[in-house]
Design a protein around this motif. Structure first.
Motif, PDB file in Angstrom:
ATOM      1  N   ASN A   1       8.013 -19.217  33.843  1.00 57.16           N
ATOM      2  CA  ASN A   1       8.678 -18.044  33.261  1.00 57.16           C
ATOM      3  C   ASN A   1       8.768 -18.161  31.737  1.00 57.16           C
ATOM      4  O   ASN A   1       9.655 -17.592  31.111  1.00 57.16           O
ATOM      5  CB  ASN A   1      10.058 -17.834  33.870  1.00 57.16           C
ATOM      6  CG  ASN A   1      10.999 -19.007  33.658  1.00 57.16           C
ATOM      7  OD1 ASN A   1      10.585 -20.158  33.710  1.00 57.16           O
ATOM      8  ND2 ASN A   1      12.261 -18.727  33.421  1.00 57.16           N
ATOM      9  N   GLN A   2       7.817 -18.881  31.159  1.00 51.10           N
ATOM     10  CA  GLN A   2       7.795 -19.092  29.714  1.00 51.10           C
ATOM     11  C   GLN A   2       7.716 -17.763  28.959  1.00 51.10           C
ATOM     12  O   GLN A   2       8.401 -17.569  27.950  1.00 51.10           O
ATOM     13  CB  GLN A   2       6.603 -19.977  29.357  1.00 51.10           C
ATOM     14  CG  GLN A   2       6.512 -20.369  27.907  1.00 51.10           C
ATOM     15  CD  GLN A   2       5.382 -21.361  27.674  1.00 51.10           C
ATOM     16  OE1 GLN A   2       5.242 -21.889  26.582  1.00 51.10           O
ATOM     17  NE2 GLN A   2       4.565 -21.623  28.665  1.00 51.10           N
TER      18      GLN A   2
ATOM     19  N   PHE B   1      14.795 -22.220  34.378  1.00 48.82           N
ATOM     20  CA  PHE B   1      13.436 -22.583  34.010  1.00 48.82           C
ATOM     21  C   PHE B   1      12.693 -22.982  35.283  1.00 48.82           C
ATOM     22  O   PHE B   1      13.051 -23.954  35.938  1.00 48.82           O
ATOM     23  CB  PHE B   1      13.450 -23.723  33.000  1.00 48.82           C
ATOM     24  CG  PHE B   1      14.331 -23.413  31.815  1.00 48.82           C
ATOM     25  CD1 PHE B   1      13.872 -22.599  30.810  1.00 48.82           C
ATOM     26  CD2 PHE B   1      15.633 -23.894  31.746  1.00 48.82           C
ATOM     27  CE1 PHE B   1      14.684 -22.283  29.722  1.00 48.82           C
ATOM     28  CE2 PHE B   1      16.455 -23.594  30.679  1.00 48.82           C
ATOM     29  CZ  PHE B   1      15.973 -22.774  29.655  1.00 48.82           C
TER      30      PHE B   1
ATOM     31  N   LEU C   1       5.831 -24.422  32.804  1.00 48.27           N
ATOM     32  CA  LEU C   1       6.971 -23.503  32.774  1.00 48.27           C
ATOM     33  C   LEU C   1       6.478 -22.095  33.070  1.00 48.27           C
ATOM     34  O   LEU C   1       5.966 -21.387  32.211  1.00 48.27           O
ATOM     35  CB  LEU C   1       7.667 -23.557  31.415  1.00 48.27           C
ATOM     36  CG  LEU C   1       8.934 -22.696  31.269  1.00 48.27           C
ATOM     37  CD1 LEU C   1       9.993 -23.106  32.300  1.00 48.27           C
ATOM     38  CD2 LEU C   1       9.489 -22.788  29.858  1.00 48.27           C
TER      39      LEU C   1
ATOM     40  N   SER D   1      11.067 -16.681  26.654  1.00 51.68           N
ATOM     41  CA  SER D   1      10.863 -17.165  25.283  1.00 51.68           C
ATOM     42  C   SER D   1      11.772 -16.471  24.278  1.00 51.68           C
ATOM     43  O   SER D   1      12.245 -17.092  23.316  1.00 51.68           O
ATOM     44  CB  SER D   1       9.395 -17.012  24.880  1.00 51.68           C
ATOM     45  OG  SER D   1       8.985 -15.661  24.985  1.00 51.68           O
TER      46      SER D   1
ATOM     47  N   PHE E   1      10.104 -28.165  26.821  1.00 45.11           N
ATOM     48  CA  PHE E   1       9.437 -28.103  28.114  1.00 45.11           C
ATOM     49  C   PHE E   1       7.940 -28.341  27.963  1.00 45.11           C
ATOM     50  O   PHE E   1       7.342 -28.068  26.929  1.00 45.11           O
ATOM     51  CB  PHE E   1       9.669 -26.732  28.748  1.00 45.11           C
ATOM     52  CG  PHE E   1      11.115 -26.427  28.984  1.00 45.11           C
ATOM     53  CD1 PHE E   1      11.780 -26.949  30.076  1.00 45.11           C
ATOM     54  CD2 PHE E   1      11.820 -25.629  28.101  1.00 45.11           C
ATOM     55  CE1 PHE E   1      13.114 -26.689  30.289  1.00 45.11           C
ATOM     56  CE2 PHE E   1      13.157 -25.354  28.304  1.00 45.11           C
ATOM     57  CZ  PHE E   1      13.804 -25.887  29.402  1.00 45.11           C
TER      58      PHE E   1
ATOM     59  N   THR F   1       9.890 -29.703  34.391  1.00 41.19           N
ATOM     60  CA  THR F   1       8.491 -29.593  33.977  1.00 41.19           C
ATOM     61  C   THR F   1       7.891 -30.946  33.601  1.00 41.19           C
ATOM     62  O   THR F   1       6.682 -31.046  33.416  1.00 41.19           O
ATOM     63  CB  THR F   1       8.331 -28.641  32.772  1.00 41.19           C
ATOM     64  OG1 THR F   1       8.972 -29.210  31.620  1.00 41.19           O
ATOM     65  CG2 THR F   1       8.939 -27.276  33.069  1.00 41.19           C
TER      66      THR F   1
ATOM     67  N   ARG G   1       4.626 -27.061  28.320  1.00 41.27           N
ATOM     68  CA  ARG G   1       4.157 -25.670  28.357  1.00 41.27           C
ATOM     69  C   ARG G   1       3.171 -25.426  29.501  1.00 41.27           C
ATOM     70  O   ARG G   1       2.943 -24.275  29.879  1.00 41.27           O
ATOM     71  CB  ARG G   1       3.479 -25.313  27.032  1.00 41.27           C
ATOM     72  CG  ARG G   1       2.309 -26.215  26.693  1.00 41.27           C
ATOM     73  CD  ARG G   1       1.728 -25.940  25.312  1.00 41.27           C
ATOM     74  NE  ARG G   1       0.664 -26.871  24.984  1.00 41.27           N
ATOM     75  CZ  ARG G   1      -0.596 -26.720  25.368  1.00 41.27           C
ATOM     76  NH1 ARG G   1      -0.941 -25.650  26.089  1.00 41.27           N
ATOM     77  NH2 ARG G   1      -1.516 -27.609  25.036  1.00 41.27           N
TER      78      ARG G   1
ATOM     79  N   TYR H   1      15.440 -27.968  23.858  1.00 37.58           N
ATOM     80  CA  TYR H   1      14.494 -27.764  24.943  1.00 37.58           C
ATOM     81  C   TYR H   1      13.083 -28.092  24.453  1.00 37.58           C
ATOM     82  O   TYR H   1      12.643 -27.620  23.413  1.00 37.58           O
ATOM     83  CB  TYR H   1      14.550 -26.320  25.424  1.00 37.58           C
ATOM     84  CG  TYR H   1      15.802 -25.977  26.200  1.00 37.58           C
ATOM     85  CD1 TYR H   1      16.123 -26.661  27.357  1.00 37.58           C
ATOM     86  CD2 TYR H   1      16.652 -24.964  25.773  1.00 37.58           C
ATOM     87  CE1 TYR H   1      17.254 -26.355  28.079  1.00 37.58           C
ATOM     88  CE2 TYR H   1      17.791 -24.640  26.495  1.00 37.58           C
ATOM     89  CZ  TYR H   1      18.092 -25.342  27.645  1.00 37.58           C
ATOM     90  OH  TYR H   1      19.215 -25.029  28.362  1.00 37.58           O
TER      91      TYR H   1
END
Length: 590
Positions: A177-178, A207, A175, A182, A170, A153, A172, A168
């Motif tokens: 499949n956040q 991810f 991503l 989560s 990432f 990301t 936001r 982690y």
């Protein structure tokens, strides 16, 4: 390392067990449904796992878990069941394209053996369709990517410029499949350091980004290089062409894409980043028209300013300086209203009063390059020459990982859809910076020509890939990006794609938008599947029982009203008579 998906019938549970040749796997991850939209997760030491109770559910090895999602009141686990390697970005950084994702229920066995693919002409009306078939189709489109080696990301500069904290973090924006993962990330954060490392080494969590990744291996003056183009589509205001336009109140824009060109060898790593995104004002466009799509601007400059400020504050924080390259038509009176949208964009940027950080460059590509004369893009390149030099690029010595220079600003390019014209210009900017760097290294002319050809091919594929996501077809003008030439067959191909876009945008986009919203958790009443924590849940239950001991409540009345200008401009009329009469009523009853 291969991973197998295992099933235990009673009580029902799913497990991911890696298989490492010649050594024990780091751990086994077991997931089971729990009450109240929750699941339980447990990380077992391989010696503690009783595999006699389990059977292999998927005949082939799987590649990790994208997360958990509730569909039709059942909890499903998303598993990457097929992928292909795209190539290596840098040493130890291999990217995989997702080809298939399967959804396995934690609730029941009714979908375990179900095949997602079915014949639309099947006359068996009693056949049950898998609840996640549309999500499965979305993940099978070939524009989702993941890696087990690094944080995809983030750009190379972002990954190398900030010291790793061991957690982690990432981006936001990218991503995808956040929402699904989560709960599992929260579970991971509560593990001790050793179990976190076991979970990571097992490759259990995947991810995913959405966009395009292309890698070409080339030789320049007897040195081997990896040339890559990576585009990441933002999931903050994601959607299809006529369902997602402009900006929202949080400052997120439609079709926002971060594209990075990377050149890597055992000696150096070069990287250059650009962004694209919809015009950051509130606007809409109806799709049920074949040739022209009339633009409607839904908010005036004053009401638009807060969102625009949030947008550019975020960009300057992340990238430094921002140069907007606006490719919309500047000709007044166009049927589509491009000039009106362009003027609104310029007004919004001028209102920011931050010319030292945000610059505006207008270049009417259709007018300047009329008749396919795209060599005139050179005028634009001349106009932005100072910014090209000021922003620079990222360069690192891979022998000792020393950063030689960093990119200090970014070009934000847009047209109407941020597809065809945008990709053509971004290709030119990327090529200019890459050649500037190689010329400083005194590369040979033959090597340069070979590199430009590979670079153009990657950018043409990039344009096609991003266009399929947003508009449903490949990009227009991609043939010029690929070959540098315009032919009659290119024009005919673009016309065919335009007609295909019309059909897809008007008859398929609504369903495509709904499945995107489902994946991102944006539908009504969607909730993240949390991982059950016995201690935390016990404390919550006790606090709920004793809520009256530490809180109090009182009755209030709320007045909510709408003020309709009836399509007319506001002339300073007082709202006091309208507001005060309702205020008197509220005071009377309270």
């Amino acid at each position: 390392m291969q991973t197998h998906l295992l099933l235990r019938e009673h009580p029902r549970a799913l497990a991911l067990r890696p298989t490492v040749l010649g050594e024990a796997p780091p751990a086994v991850l077991v997931l089971q449904e729990h009450e109240n939209n929750k699941a339980t997760a447990k990380l077992y030491n391989p010696t503690e796992f009783e595999d006699s109770e389990w059977r292999i559910l998927n005949s082939r090895p799987v590649f990790g878990c994208l997360g958990l999602i509730t569909v039709q009141s059942e909890c499903f686990m998303a598993i990457v069941t097929d992928c292909v390697s795209v190539g290596r970005i840098r040493a130890g950084e291999e990217v995989h394209k997702i080809q298939s994702v399967s959804f396995y229920s934690l609730s029941s066995a009714r979908y375990d053996e179900m095949d997602y693919a079915y014949d639309s002409d099947d006359i068996d009306t009693n056949r049950v369709e898998h609840p996640c078939i549309q999500l499965q189709k979305l993940f099978s489109t070939g524009n989702f990517y993941f890696t087990l080696d690094f944080d995809l990301t983030k750009t190379v500069q972002a990954r190398t410029s900030v010291a790793s904290s061991g957690v982690y973090s990432f981006d936001r924006h990218f991503l995808w499949n956040q929402f699904m993962i989560s709960g599992l990330l929260e579970y991971r954060s509560k593990l001790d350091r050793k179990k976190q490392m076991d979970l990571d080494r097992g490759g259990f969590l995947v991810f995913a980004i959405r966009g395009y990744v292309g890698v070409e291996t080339i030789k320049l003056d007897h040195e081997k290089y990896e040339l890559s183009v990576i585009s990441k589509l933002s999931c903050q205001r994601a959607g299809t062409r006529f369902n997602s336009r402009g900006i929202d109140d949080n400052g997120h824009v439609a079709n926002f894409v971060e594209t990075e060109t990377i050149l890597y060898s055992d000696r150096i790593c070069y990287s250059y980043t650009q962004i694209r995104g919809s015009v950051p004002v509130f606007w809409e466009q109806q799709g049920m028209q074949l040739v022209q799509h009339k633009i409607q601007i839904s908010r005036g400059p004053g009401a638009t300013l807060p969102a625009v400020k949030r947008h550019f504050d975020d960009l300057t924080h992340r990238y430094g300086g921002v140069c907007n390259v606006n490719l919309l038509s500047q000709k007044e009176g166009t049927v589509s209203g491009e000039s009106m949208l362009s003027n609104a964009f310029n007004t919004a940027v001028n209102q920011l009063n931050c010319a030292e950080k945000v610059r505006m460059v207008n270049f009417d590509l259709h007018a300047e390059c009329r008749g396919g004369n795209y060599d005139n893009v050179a005028y634009l390149m001349s106009d932005i020459k100072d910014n090209l030099e000021d922003y620079g690029y990222f360069l690192m010595d891979t022998d000792d990982n020393q950063i030689i220079c960093e990119q200090r600003g970014v070009f934000r390019t847009n047209c109407m859809d941020c597809l065809d014209r945008t990709n053509l210009v971004q290709n030119e900017i990327s090529k200019r910076l890459l050649l500037d760097y190689l010329n400083s290294c005194s590369g040979s002319r033959h090597a340069m020509d070979s590199l430009v050809a590979r670079h153009s091919h990657l950018w043409a594929e990039n344009g096609d890939g991003l266009s399929r996501i947003y508009a449903g077809t490949g990009a227009l003008k991609s043939s010029f990006t690929r070959t540098g030439k315009v032919t009659f067959m290119n024009v005919l191909s673009d016309a065919t794609r335009s007609v295909n876009r019309f059909y897809i945008n008007n008859f398929q986009d609504k369903a495509r938008q709904e499945v995107i919203d489902l994946l991102l958790g944006k539908l009504a009443n969607q909730m993240v599947i949390a991982i059950h924590d016995p201690l935390s849940d016990s404390v919550t239950r006790q606090l709920t029982k004793r809520v009256k001991e530490y809180s109090k409540s009182r009755k209030i009345s709320i007045f909510c009203g709408s003020y309709n200008l009836n399509g007319k401009a506001f002339k300073g009329e007082s709202l006091d008579p309208w507001l005060l009469q309702h205020l008197e009523v509220l005071l009377l009853y309270n």
